[in-house]
Each structure stands twice: as structure tokens, then as C-alpha cells.
Scaffold this motif. Structure first.
Motif, short mmCIF file in Angstrom:
data_model
loop_
_atom_site.label_atom_id
_atom_site.label_comp_id
_atom_site.label_asym_id
_atom_site.label_seq_id
_atom_site.Cartn_x
_atom_site.Cartn_y
_atom_site.Cartn_z
N PRO A 513 11.10 -0.18 3.67
CA PRO A 513 10.07 -0.69 4.58
C PRO A 513 10.19 -0.18 6.01
CG PRO A 513 10.96 -2.45 3.22
CD PRO A 513 11.81 -1.25 2.98
N LYS A 514 11.41 0.03 6.49
CA LYS A 514 11.60 0.41 7.88
C LYS A 514 11.42 1.91 8.14
CE LYS A 514 12.52 -3.76 9.17
NZ LYS A 514 11.52 -4.49 9.97
N VAL A 515 11.27 2.68 7.04
CA VAL A 515 11.07 4.13 7.21
C VAL A 515 9.64 4.39 7.65
CG1 VAL A 515 10.98 6.34 6.01
CG2 VAL A 515 12.83 4.74 5.52
N GLY A 516 9.48 5.28 8.59
CA GLY A 516 8.14 5.69 8.99
C GLY A 516 7.49 4.76 9.99
N GLY A 517 6.15 4.78 10.04
CA GLY A 517 5.42 4.03 11.05
C GLY A 517 5.12 2.61 10.65
N ARG A 518 4.27 1.99 11.45
CA ARG A 518 3.88 0.61 11.20
C ARG A 518 2.82 0.55 10.10
NH1 ARG A 518 5.62 -2.56 15.59
NH2 ARG A 518 6.49 -1.30 17.28
N ILE A 519 2.74 -0.62 9.46
CA ILE A 519 1.76 -0.79 8.39
C ILE A 519 0.37 -0.91 9.00
CG2 ILE A 519 1.00 -2.24 6.46
CD1 ILE A 519 3.63 -0.78 6.01
N LEU A 520 -0.55 -0.09 8.53
CA LEU A 520 -1.92 -0.09 9.03
C LEU A 520 -2.69 -1.26 8.43
CD1 LEU A 520 -3.88 1.57 10.79
CD2 LEU A 520 -4.47 2.88 8.75
N PHE A 521 -3.34 -2.03 9.28
CA PHE A 521 -4.16 -3.18 8.91
C PHE A 521 -3.28 -4.32 8.40
CE2 PHE A 521 -6.98 0.54 7.56
CZ PHE A 521 -7.41 0.77 8.85
N ASP A 522 -3.01 -4.34 7.10
CA ASP A 522 -2.27 -5.45 6.50
C ASP A 522 -1.61 -4.95 5.22
OD1 ASP A 522 -1.74 -7.92 4.89
OD2 ASP A 522 -2.67 -8.89 6.62
N ARG A 523 -0.44 -5.50 4.91
CA ARG A 523 0.25 -5.04 3.69
C ARG A 523 -0.53 -5.34 2.43
NH1 ARG A 523 5.90 -7.48 3.17
NH2 ARG A 523 5.90 -7.14 5.42
N LYS A 524 -1.50 -6.27 2.50
CA LYS A 524 -2.30 -6.61 1.31
C LYS A 524 -3.22 -5.47 0.91
CE LYS A 524 -4.40 -10.30 2.87
NZ LYS A 524 -3.88 -10.50 4.23
N PHE A 525 -3.51 -4.57 1.88
CA PHE A 525 -4.52 -3.55 1.62
C PHE A 525 -3.89 -2.17 1.46
CE2 PHE A 525 -6.60 -6.74 4.48
CZ PHE A 525 -7.31 -7.37 3.47
N SER A 526 -3.63 -1.79 0.21
CA SER A 526 -3.16 -0.45 -0.07
C SER A 526 -4.34 0.51 -0.04
CB SER A 526 -2.47 -0.40 -1.44
OG SER A 526 -3.44 -0.65 -2.46
N LEU A 527 -4.06 1.79 -0.13
CA LEU A 527 -5.15 2.77 -0.12
C LEU A 527 -6.08 2.54 -1.31
CD1 LEU A 527 -6.45 5.27 1.14
CD2 LEU A 527 -4.92 6.67 -0.25
N GLU A 528 -5.50 2.23 -2.44
CA GLU A 528 -6.32 1.99 -3.64
C GLU A 528 -7.26 0.81 -3.43
OE1 GLU A 528 -5.69 1.18 -8.44
OE2 GLU A 528 -3.96 1.40 -7.10
N ASN A 529 -6.74 -0.26 -2.80
CA ASN A 529 -7.59 -1.43 -2.52
C ASN A 529 -8.75 -1.07 -1.60
OD1 ASN A 529 -4.57 -3.40 -2.21
ND2 ASN A 529 -5.88 -3.11 -4.03
N LEU A 530 -8.46 -0.30 -0.57
CA LEU A 530 -9.48 0.06 0.42
C LEU A 530 -10.55 0.97 -0.19
CD1 LEU A 530 -7.09 0.63 3.45
CD2 LEU A 530 -8.74 -1.24 3.20
N ILE A 531 -10.12 1.90 -1.03
CA ILE A 531 -11.10 2.78 -1.70
C ILE A 531 -11.98 1.96 -2.64
CG2 ILE A 531 -11.35 4.66 -3.36
CD1 ILE A 531 -8.89 5.96 -2.11
N ASP A 532 -11.36 0.99 -3.32
CA ASP A 532 -12.13 0.10 -4.21
C ASP A 532 -13.21 -0.65 -3.42
OD1 ASP A 532 -10.71 0.86 -6.42
OD2 ASP A 532 -9.35 -0.86 -6.40
N LYS A 533 -12.86 -1.09 -2.24
CA LYS A 533 -13.82 -1.83 -1.41
C LYS A 533 -15.00 -0.94 -1.01
CE LYS A 533 -10.39 -5.07 0.42
NZ LYS A 533 -10.88 -6.24 -0.30
N ILE A 534 -14.68 0.31 -0.70
CA ILE A 534 -15.77 1.25 -0.36
C ILE A 534 -16.69 1.43 -1.55
CG2 ILE A 534 -16.29 3.64 0.25
CD1 ILE A 534 -15.17 2.07 2.59
N GLU A 535 -16.11 1.58 -2.74
CA GLU A 535 -16.92 1.77 -3.94
C GLU A 535 -17.72 0.52 -4.29
OE1 GLU A 535 -13.97 2.97 -6.74
OE2 GLU A 535 -14.09 5.11 -6.18
N GLU A 536 -17.22 -0.65 -3.86
CA GLU A 536 -17.94 -1.91 -4.12
C GLU A 536 -19.08 -2.14 -3.12
OE1 GLU A 536 -14.96 -4.93 -4.02
OE2 GLU A 536 -13.86 -4.09 -5.73
N GLY A 537 -19.19 -1.23 -2.15
CA GLY A 537 -20.29 -1.34 -1.19
C GLY A 537 -19.94 -2.00 0.11
#
Length: 621
Positions: A513-537
Motif C-alpha cells: 500500500p505504501k508504494v507509489g502515490g496516493r490513492i485517487l478518489f477512494d479505495r472503493k473505486f478501482s479502474l474496473e469499477n470506474l469503467i463500469d460506471k462509464i458504461e452504465e451511463g
């Protein structure tokens, strides 16, 4: 006066870093703040006088620090950077330096009243700018790549040349004024200069070979470089004074162009040391000045000399040397104005002042005053005017803070499009051409290449972008990219998409978890989740907070599935939401979020109903 030398060292360090922080916090030239701080605790209030307090150690400490700073700067000089600017850099380092030397010497003689001998020594020295002053200014002023690179190369290359010209002029004086003049001393000077270059090149090659073959372990590489740099400087300087600067520059350029992978890691370490040394050395030098030296600055001949150096000598040397280089008029104007002098000028001039006084040149007594007058005037004038002048000449990339997004997919392209519509600089980077088709179709700026490759480092202009968002489908790559660019962008400006996976007992990640930068937005939202939301409109919605519609009402009205993306302050400052950073929206802020399409459907339905009602009313009429 402070009671102990140890306390004085601590005080210098604290004030140096505090000056850097104040400069960063209030967007001021760091060199100006450090100079003023040194003057206040030195000649003004008499709290410290490092030159007296450190005694015989003062000179060696300053020299070693200058060597490390110059080496760190030369470690950034990759020949690949010269693509398109090789001719201007060569001209400014040779013909431009020679013209500046001659004109500066004439000015020193006729305006400052120095003898020809002393004038030519100081004229050679004052062609230098140096990384101690140029690098901090370039970090703060977002210049376009070409003028920024030319100023950087000039500052590092001309630094040792200026010192050598001063030595060369002094050696000529010794030969001319000797009872039985001969050219042996001059031949020794050229031989020593050649030795310094070869010695620095050999040490660089040898150290690079040991790094590549694993003869030096990782944990010893940075300490080894520091020790070898000091040795390189000292050994060359013992052969002939001031050739050490030439030697460490040759060593740094050699290492920079060997393609050693670990050099980039050590470069960050060297940059940190360089910032610390610049902070402390500038305060030590200015705090060591005498009150009499400061009062002498206001004499008419010194003021006249400084003004001519700034407004006639520098612009003339640039315009004459840049003929036929392809630079625009605006670029020549900028280069002709920006030439702040720094540590090398201060340290070397004090050395020559004592040597020339010992040789019977009494007018050399004002060299320290003359040098500080030019250093302080150029640092203040150029430090405060660089950003303004660059904007006026259309050579600045200053503006709203932008975002560099790594990874082209349905979500990042929509995110980039929303930033673009908000007039925020944005670019999407991906090494897979097919992925970039989404960016091309959306009309979003993009770059095809690997963000971690050396080619991208030289080809992609990252100056307009203050934030880096790693949002590829490879969590390990996102973390590696963030870790690589943390020193350049800063810990609060580097983000990665959430690598976490939701399980019954919480969230877990395959990446530390401490490697790299800060978590963008919220840990609940992975890239897959965000892409799904786009596809859902899901839609990107902008909401402006006002006195009538504040944060509390906005939070009460929002859908619980809303994803907070970023906010834009009234002054144009961009802030991304992250659970690891406390971002509190205020009145006047524009919040951009990814929201369910429900409200959009309601708006469409309401519009349809409204149209029906209007049609019904018209029919009744």
C-alpha cells in the motif's frame, strides 16, 4: 554572536531550509530569500560571521559544496537534450562567453575604474551564471523547453569556463608583468585544463563501469559518488587552481551520457543534497559580508557598472552570438536579460581579490563589493522578472495546473475531456497505440510512449502538468510510475488508481500500500469499477458551491453512488479528491463528480413533460 559553532551550523541549516520553504510557499525566488536572510543574520544584526567563525574550514567547505552542486547540475546534461538546441548552446558557451568577457572587462575598466589587469580577471569571472541560481529559477518559472534548456546548459557549462578565463587572465598578467617573461606558465595552464577534463572523464568512466558491473553495491553508490566528486575536484584543483570545477563538470557529463540505469535514482539523492548545500552556502556567504562592503555598493561607479552589465553587456553578447541560430526575437530577449550570478562568482572573486592584492594591485580591494553588487542585483531583478517577462514574450507555460494521465481507457479519456473543457492542461499517455484510439476520437491531447522510457523523458514536455495520475490496468506499473516521479512532482501531486479488491472483511491489494502515490478518489473505486460506471451511463457533473447552495446542501442532495473526482478553486487551482488527503470544498469551488444518470433522466423527462404541457396549452388556444 551564537555561543557555539555547532549551534551556528544548526542555525544556518534551519534558516536555509526555512528560506526555501518561504520561497515555495509564497512563490518567490529562493535565492532572493536566502540572500536577504544571510544579510539579516550577518552584517545587519551581527548574529553570525561564518568566515571568521569557521576559520580555515570556511574556504574548503564552500569549495566542496560548489563542486557537488556543479556536478549535480552536469549530471542532468544528456547530449540527447541538445536535439534542436545544440547550435545555440555551443554559441552561447563559446562566442557569447568571449564577447561577454571582452565587454565586461572594458566596462570594469572604464566604468568601475579597475586597472586593465584586474578588469580582465573579473571580466572573465562574471560571464558565469551557474546552477546555484539558474536551477531554482527554472524550477519556479515554467519556461517553454527550448529557452529553459539553453539557460540550464549555459549555467552549467559556462560556470567552469568563467573561472578558467579568470585564471587565464591572471596567468597572462603574471607573464606580462614578470621581469623575464616566458610562455611556460601559460602552457602549464592549458596542460592543467586538459588534464582536468581527462581526469574527470576517466573518473566518470571508471565509476560508471563499477556501477554497471556490480562492483559497488546499491547502498554505497550515492556515498561513493559524493566522495569521488570531492576527490575529483580536489585533485584537479591541486594541479592548478579552479580547474577542479572543469573536472567535476566533465565527470558529471560523462556519467549522464553512459546510460546507467541507477544514475536516475542517484540523481534524486544528489538533487536533495544540492538543495541543502545551496540553501546553506548562500546564507554563509552573504552572512560573512562586512557592513563596509554593503555601503560601498552604493557608490556611483559600482552602480553604473552593474547597470551596464545587466542592460548592455549581457543583451549584446546574446544578440551577437545568437545570429543564425534560429532562435526567435522573443527567445533572444529572454536570454539576453536572464543571467543571474551566483556562488561561483562570490567564492572565486574572493580568492582573486586576495591574490591580486598580494601581487600589488590595490584596486582589487573592491572586487568583493563589486561581485556582491552584481550577484544580488541580478538575482533580485532576474528572479522576480523571469516569470513576468516569459509570459509577456509568450515563452511561459504558466497557467492553470494541468494533469498528466497515464493509461488510455474509457474512464481516463472522459476524465481528460472534462478537464480539457474546464481549460485545464491535460494529456493522456499510453504505450499501446490501439488504446489511444479513444483519446484520438475524443479530441483529447495524447502521447504515444512508455512514461518510464528515456525517450519519453526527452520527447514529452511535462512542464505544464503539475499532477500525475497513474490509471493503467496494471497496478504494479501504476505504483512503479508513481514511485519514479515522486521526487519530480511531489508527494501530494502523484496519484494512482485504487489497486484494492473488495472482500467481505475489507479491502486488500496485491501491491504494497505504501508504494507509489496516493490513492485517487477512494479505495472503493478501482479502474474496473470506474469503467463500469462509464458504461452504465454515469455522467460528469459540475456543481458550483455558493452562499445559497453550500457544501452541506450539496452533500444532502447527492446520490450515494456519486464519485467525487476533483474540484477547481476560483483562482484556477486544481485539486483531486483522495481519501488520503483532506480536501474540503468551499464557497466558489466547482466540484466535478461522476454521478448516476438518474438525474439526467429526470431532467429529460421533465423537459418532455414541459413540452407536452406547452403543446396542450397551444392546442386549447
Amino acid at each position: 554572536m551564537v555561543p557555539s559553532l555547532l549551534l551556528e551550523i544548526a542555525l544556518i541549516g534551519i534558516l536555509g531550509i526555512a528560506s526555501q520553504w518561504i520561497a515555495w510557499r509564497y512563490r518567490m525566488p529562493a535565492i532572493v530569500v536566502m540572500s536577504i536572510t544571510g544579510l539579516l543574520i550577518g552584517p545587519v544584526f551581527g548574529i553570525i560571521n561564518p568566515e571568521k567563525d569557521f576559520g580555515d574550514l570556511f574556504g574548503p567547505i564552500i569549495s566542496a559544496a560548489v563542486a557537488i552542486i556543479l556536478f549535480e547540475g552536469s549530471l542532468n546534461l544528456s547530449f540527447k537534450e541538445l536535439r534542436g538546441i545544440g547550435k545555440p548552446v555551443f554559441r552561447i558557451s563559446t562566442l557569447g562567453a568571449f564577447i561577454a568577457w571582452i565587454l565586461g572587462s572594458l566596462t570594469a575598466h572604464y566604468i568601475a575604474g579597475l586597472s586593465w589587469a584586474v578588469a580582465f580577471v573579473i571580466g572573465g569571472l562574471f560571464i558565469v551564471t551557474g546552477p546555484t541560481v539558474i536551477m531554482p529559477l527554472l524550477r519556479q518559472a515554467k519556461l517553454k523547453p527550448r529557452p529553459a534548456k539553453i539557460l540550464k546548459w549555459e549555467g552549467i557549462i559556462v560556470d567552469p569556463i568563467g573561472a578558467l578565463l579568470a585564471v587565464f587572465a591572471f596567468e597572462i598578467i603574471v607573464v606580462i608583468t614578470a621581469e623575464n617573461p616566458n610562455g611556460t606558465q601559460l602552457l602549464l595552464f592549458f596542460a592543467a585544463s586538459l588534464f582536468a577534463v581527462i581526469f574527470g572523464w576517466a573518473l566518470g568512466k571508471g565509476l560508471g563501469w563499477m556501477f554497471e558491473t556490480g562492483h559497488i553495491p546499491e547502498f554505497l553508490k550515492s556515498p561513493a559518488i559524493v566522495v569521488v566528486v570531492i576527490f575529483c575536484f580536489t585533485a584537479a584543483d591541486m594541479v592548478m587552481h579552479e580547474t577542479g570545477l572543469l573536472s567535476v563538470t566533465a565527470m558529471g557529463i560523462t556519467l549522464a551520457n553512459m546510460g546507467i540505469s541507477s544514475i536516475s535514482d542517484m540523481r534524486h539523492f544528489k538533487e536533495n543534497i544540492s538543495v541543502l548545500l545551496i540553501s546553506t552556502i548562500f546564507i554563509m556567504l552573504t552572512a560573512s559580508l562586512e557592513v563596509e562592503t554593503l555601503l560601498q555598493i552604493f557608490s556611483p561607479n559600482i552602480i553604473g557598472y552593474v547597470l551596464l552589465m545587466m542592460f548592455i553587456v549581457r543583451p549584446l553578447s546574446i544578440f551577437l552570438s545568437m545570429i543564425g541560430t534560429g532562435l526567435s526575437l522573443n527567445e533572444k530577449i529572454l536570454l539576453g536579460w536572464i543571467a543571474p550570478r551566483g556562488i561561483v562568482a562570490l567564492t572565486v572573486s574572493s580568492y582573486f581579490a586576495s591574490v591580486l592584492l598580494g601581487a600589488g594591485y590595490e584596486d582589487a580591494e573592491i572586487l568583493t563589493t563589486l561581485t556582491f553588487a552584481l550577484v544580488f542585483s541580478t538575482v533580485v531583478a532576474h528572479g522576480f522578472s523571469l516569470g513576468w517577462l516569459a509570459k509577456k514574450l509568450n515563452l511561459s507555460q504558466e497557467g492553470n495546473p494541468g494533469a498528466l494521465i497515464i493509461g488510455s481507457n474509457k474512464f481516463t479519456v472522459r476524465l481528460a475531456d472534462s478537464l480539457k473543457k474546464a481549460n485545464i492542461p491535460v494529456i493522456v499517455v499510453d504505450d499501446i497505440w490501439e488504446n489511444l484510439s479513444l483519446a484520438r476520437q475524443a479530441g483529447v491531447p495524447f502521447y504515444h510512449g512508455d512514461m518510464l522510457s528515456e525517450q519519453t523523458e526527452h520527447m514529452l514536455d511535462t512542464i505544464p502538468y503539475d499532477y500525475l495520475l497513474a490509471a493503467t490496468d496494471d497496478n504494479a506499473l501504476n505504483s512503479l510510475t508513481c514511485t519514479t516521479f515522486l521526487p519530480e512532482y511531489g508527494r501530494t501531486n502523484v496519484f494512482k488508481i485504487s489497486p484494492y479488491t473488495h472482500f467481505k472483511d475489507g479491502y486488500s491489494s496485491g501491491v504494497v500500500p505504501k508504494v507509489g502515490g496516493r490513492i485517487l478518489f477512494d479505495r472503493k473505486f478501482s479502474l474496473e469499477n470506474l469503467i463500469d460506471k462509464i458504461e452504465e451511463g454515469y455522467v460528469f457533473r459540475k456543481t458550483t458551491l455558493t452562499e445559497q447552495y453550500g457544501l452541506k446542501q450539496y452533500l444532502d442532495d447527492k446520490d450515494e453512488r456519486t464519485v467525487f473526482l476533483y474540484l477547481i478553486k476560483p483562482n484556477g487551482v486544481l485539486k483531486f479528491f483522495s481519501e488520503e488527503m483532506r480536501t474540503v470544498p468551499a464557497t466558489g469551488d466547482v466540484i466535478v463528480s461522476l454521478t448516476p444518470p438518474l438525474k439526467e433522466k429526470e431532467k429529460i423527462q421533465a423537459k418532455i413533460e414541459n413540452n407536452r404541457m406547452n403543446v396542450g396549452k397551444n392546442e386549447k388556444k
